[in-house]
Design an enzyme around this catalytic site. Structure first.
Site, PDB file in Angstrom:
ATOM      1  N   GLY A  68       0.815  -1.209   0.000  1.00 18.51           N
ATOM      2  CA  GLY A  68       0.000   0.000   0.000  1.00 18.51           C
ATOM      3  C   GLY A  68       0.848   1.258   0.000  1.00 18.51           C
ATOM      4  N   LEU A 110       1.277   3.625   2.315  1.00 18.09           N
ATOM      5  CA  LEU A 110       2.073   3.782   3.527  1.00 18.09           C
ATOM      6  C   LEU A 110       3.141   2.698   3.636  1.00 18.09           C
ATOM      7  CD1 LEU A 110       2.746   5.082   6.206  1.00 18.09           C
ATOM      8  CD2 LEU A 110       0.811   3.856   7.230  1.00 18.09           C
ATOM      9  N   ILE A 132      -3.774 -11.457   7.136  1.00 17.97           N
ATOM     10  CA  ILE A 132      -3.800 -11.019   8.536  1.00 17.97           C
ATOM     11  C   ILE A 132      -5.141 -11.282   9.210  1.00 17.97           C
ATOM     12  CG2 ILE A 132      -1.972  -9.304   8.303  1.00 17.97           C
ATOM     13  CD1 ILE A 132      -4.154  -7.133   8.122  1.00 17.97           C
ATOM     14  N   TYR A 170      -8.684  -2.407   5.023  1.00 21.66           N
ATOM     15  CA  TYR A 170      -9.714  -2.449   3.981  1.00 21.66           C
ATOM     16  C   TYR A 170     -10.180  -1.006   3.835  1.00 21.66           C
ATOM     17  CZ  TYR A 170     -14.080  -3.771   1.597  1.00 21.66           C
ATOM     18  OH  TYR A 170     -15.113  -3.894   0.695  1.00 21.66           O
ATOM     19  N   THR A 171      -9.768  -0.345   2.747  1.00 17.92           N
ATOM     20  CA  THR A 171     -10.001   1.100   2.626  1.00 17.92           C
ATOM     21  C   THR A 171     -11.040   1.472   1.570  1.00 17.92           C
ATOM     22  OG1 THR A 171      -8.135   1.256   1.090  1.00 17.92           O
ATOM     23  CG2 THR A 171      -7.681   1.673   3.423  1.00 17.92           C
ATOM     24  N   ASP A 228      -9.554   9.125  10.300  1.00 18.83           N
ATOM     25  CA  ASP A 228     -10.440  10.214  10.705  1.00 18.83           C
ATOM     26  C   ASP A 228     -11.909   9.804  10.612  1.00 18.83           C
ATOM     27  OD1 ASP A 228      -9.870  10.153   7.847  1.00 18.83           O
ATOM     28  OD2 ASP A 228     -11.152  11.911   7.662  1.00 18.83           O
ATOM     29  N   TYR A 272     -16.969   1.364   7.146  1.00 19.07           N
ATOM     30  CA  TYR A 272     -15.514   1.528   7.203  1.00 19.07           C
ATOM     31  C   TYR A 272     -15.089   2.111   8.542  1.00 19.07           C
ATOM     32  CZ  TYR A 272     -10.924   3.640   6.399  1.00 19.07           C
ATOM     33  OH  TYR A 272      -9.610   4.035   6.526  1.00 19.07           O
ATOM     34  N   TRP A 317      -6.937  11.517   4.454  1.00 14.75           N
ATOM     35  CA  TRP A 317      -6.727  12.074   3.109  1.00 14.75           C
ATOM     36  C   TRP A 317      -5.328  11.744   2.583  1.00 14.75           C
ATOM     37  CZ3 TRP A 317      -9.469  17.332   1.808  1.00 14.75           C
ATOM     38  CH2 TRP A 317     -10.775  17.303   2.296  1.00 14.75           C
TER      39      TRP A 317
END
Length: 284
Positions: free
Chosen positions: A10, A12, A36, A60-61, A101, A124, A149
């Site tokens: 990903g 990050l 995982i 899971y985004t 957030d 989410y 964001w």
């Protein structure tokens, strides 16, 4: 130092791999290497590697898709962090978990602090909040970093989407009534490493960009810098639209600005305009 990283592919995860100390022994795992949401697989891999640090950058985004896939979202966002926290506790590893957030309702007017009430609007956010709570119950000394964001030179994100659309459209309607702080994944990676290096106490921390904007304002900043760098021949016109004009399956927080005062003891908020310039220079 042994570091186990999940979510290696990903935004990050890739930025973290760019920044890890050369002296560290890193086991970077994507979903193909480790599921995982499989507790026994997590325990086996952690016990085999014996890391000193575990960083969970997996999530899971797919915010809208989560509304129709609540079980899949919960498997990754709720139960998997708990499995990782349990495994970290078993081998005595530090554990860093990344959250969002979206745990907030988004009806505030002042930057949210870590102690403010949470009330997620959709699946989410609910699954991410549940993951936070489980991690804290299992491993109170875990570090949980909420961010927002996210953009980078890697993967798919708002910056890349805007650049793609700008090449074909002279005008774009972008939501202008949702406020937040763009955050470069590379700066999140730096923040994570800073909390580890400076032995930050366990708990929840907020880390995000240093200036609040709407999505429309963020888009304008992207186009302005892209034109300056020669990535765009001409900036498209940005028309700010309302959330109601662009309905989605999942509700978004209208205001998701977070205070970075607490984590500020260890690292400064992300200078997102400066980081945006860096990212645009790296995108082909």
């Amino acid at each position: 130092m042994k570091i186990l990283l999940t979510g290696a592919n990903g935004q990050l995860g890739r930025c973290l791999q760019d920044l890890f100390p050369k002296t560290a022994e890193v086991l970077a795992l994507g979903s193909a290497e480790l599921d995982i949401s499989n507790q026994s697989a997590v325990i086996a891999r952690v016990e085999q590697f014996q890391p000193a640090i575990i960083i969970n950058a997996a999530a899971y985004t797919a915010v809208d898709k989560a509304e129709s896939e609540p079980e899949q979202a919960a498997a990754v966002n709720t139960y998997a962090p708990a499995y990782l926290a349990s495994a970290a506790k078993k081998v005595g590893a530090k554990f860093v978990h990344v959250s969002t957030d979206y745990v907030f309702e988004g009806n505030g007017t002042q930057p949210y602090t870590e102690s403010d009430a949470v009330y997620p609007l959709g699946v989410y956010g609910k699954t991410k909040l549940a993951g936070e709570l489980l991690v804290q119950s299992i491993l109170p000394e875990a570090i949980i970093i909420r961010t927002a964001w996210v953009f980078s030179e890697y993967g798919n994100n708002f910056v890349k989407t805007m650049l793609r659309l700008a090449k074909d459209r002279p005008e774009l309607g972008i939501v202008g009534d949702q406020l937040g702080c763009p955050t470069y994944a590379g700066d999140i990676a730096k923040a994570i490493l800073a909390t580890i290096e400076k032995s930050a106490p366990g708990g929840i921390y907020h880390f995000c960009g240093d200036e609040q904007v709407s999505w429309a304002e963020f888009a304008s900043a992207i186009f302005e810098q892209a034109e300056q760098q020669g990535k765009l021949a001409k900036q498209p016109k940005v028309n700010a639209i309302t959330t109601a004009d662009f309905p989605t399956p999942a509700k978004r927080p209208a205001y998701s600005v977070m205070s970075t005062a607490k984590i500020g003891e260890f690292v400064a908020a992300s200078p997102w305009r400066q980081s945006l310039s860096t990212v645009l220079a790296r995108i082909d």
